[in-house]
Write a protein that holds these residues in place. Structure first.
Motif, PDB file in Angstrom:
ATOM      1  N   CYS A  90       0.815  -1.220   0.000  1.00  0.00           N
ATOM      2  CA  CYS A  90       0.000   0.000   0.000  1.00  0.00           C
ATOM      3  C   CYS A  90       0.842   1.260   0.000  1.00  0.00           C
ATOM      4  N   HIS A  94       0.042   3.928  -2.733  1.00  0.00           N
ATOM      5  CA  HIS A  94      -0.152   5.336  -2.363  1.00  0.00           C
ATOM      6  C   HIS A  94       0.702   6.232  -3.266  1.00  0.00           C
ATOM      7  N   GLN A  97      -0.874   6.474  -6.712  1.00  0.00           N
ATOM      8  CA  GLN A  97      -2.246   6.975  -6.787  1.00  0.00           C
ATOM      9  C   GLN A  97      -2.418   8.160  -7.742  1.00  0.00           C
ATOM     10  N   GLN A 101      -5.136   8.054 -10.760  1.00  0.00           N
ATOM     11  CA  GLN A 101      -6.183   9.067 -10.901  1.00  0.00           C
ATOM     12  C   GLN A 101      -6.110   9.781 -12.238  1.00  0.00           C
ATOM     13  N   ASP A 106      -9.993   4.327 -10.370  1.00  0.00           N
ATOM     14  CA  ASP A 106     -10.257   4.367  -8.936  1.00  0.00           C
ATOM     15  C   ASP A 106      -9.498   3.237  -8.265  1.00  0.00           C
ATOM     16  N   LEU A 107      -8.975   3.491  -7.099  1.00  0.00           N
ATOM     17  CA  LEU A 107      -8.309   2.456  -6.316  1.00  0.00           C
ATOM     18  C   LEU A 107      -9.239   2.028  -5.197  1.00  0.00           C
ATOM     19  N   ILE A 127      -2.878   5.714   2.861  1.00  0.00           N
ATOM     20  CA  ILE A 127      -4.015   5.409   1.993  1.00  0.00           C
ATOM     21  C   ILE A 127      -5.255   6.114   2.538  1.00  0.00           C
ATOM     22  N   SER A 131     -10.878   4.752   0.302  1.00  0.00           N
ATOM     23  CA  SER A 131     -10.492   3.761  -0.705  1.00  0.00           C
ATOM     24  C   SER A 131     -10.487   2.344  -0.146  1.00  0.00           C
TER      25      SER A 131
END
Length: 177
Positions: A90, A94, A97, A101, A106-107, A127, A131
């Motif tokens: 993660c 992150h 991201q 985007q 979308d995560l 995060i 999400s």
């Protein structure tokens, strides 16, 4: 809607080597939805860590302006929240991201745990908690034939004293819960 197991290209490819993930697209196809898509779409065990209420993994996040028809969702199934590989994975997600985007993706993360573990997990990894969704009983994991995490228990809690457990837990990241 269509669901495909995918291998992401370029920079995101290095992120998706350990965990199961699905790219869900709102693009309609002539074929019928896959059994995997149907299991994800009909999952009732998925909860919001914010409200504790059931939530859908297929609804786009409400925090951006991309049209729903152009939206894709990357759904990542993590092991239990607090598990070391989930943290590392993660942290990389992150960092990726902004690229997700900017490409209209979308995560959505799914983890086995409760609201408290979700709060700690998100504060540690960065995060956005919006999400993350929870599968506290690992029901969807079982339905998708994913590993639901360890299922061990001590037959008699008195075998190991609380002091010994606290001593061992102090050596772990996050210390004693």
């Amino acid at each position: 809607m269509m669901l495909r197991m995918v291998t992401p290209a370029s920079a995101i490819a290095s992120l998706v080597t350990l965990l199961p993930f699905f790219l869900v697209s709102s693009v309609h196809s002539f074929s019928s939805p896959s059994p995997t898509y149907n299991k994800i779409a009909s999952a009732t065990s998925i909860l919001s860590p914010i409200t504790g209420e059931p939530t859908s993994l297929l609804q786009p996040n409400s925090n951006d302006d991309a049209p729903i028809t152009n939206k894709k969702t990357l759904v990542v199934f993590l092991p239990q929240l607090g598990e070391f590989d989930s943290f590392e994975y993660c942290e990389q997600l992150h960092a990726a991201q902004p690229a997700l985007q900017s490409n209209g993706i979308d995560l959505k993360l799914v983890g086995i745990g409760d609201a408290t573990s979700a709060q700690r997990f998100c504060s540690f990894t960065g995060i956005d908690i919006r999400s993350l969704s929870l599968d506290p009983t690992a029901r969807l994991y079982q339905d998708l034939e994913l590993y639901p995490g360890p299922a061990f228990s001590l037959p008699n809690r008195d075998i190991v004293s609380d002091d010994l457990l606290k001593f061992v837990l102090k050596s772990l990241p996050g210390a004693v819960p």
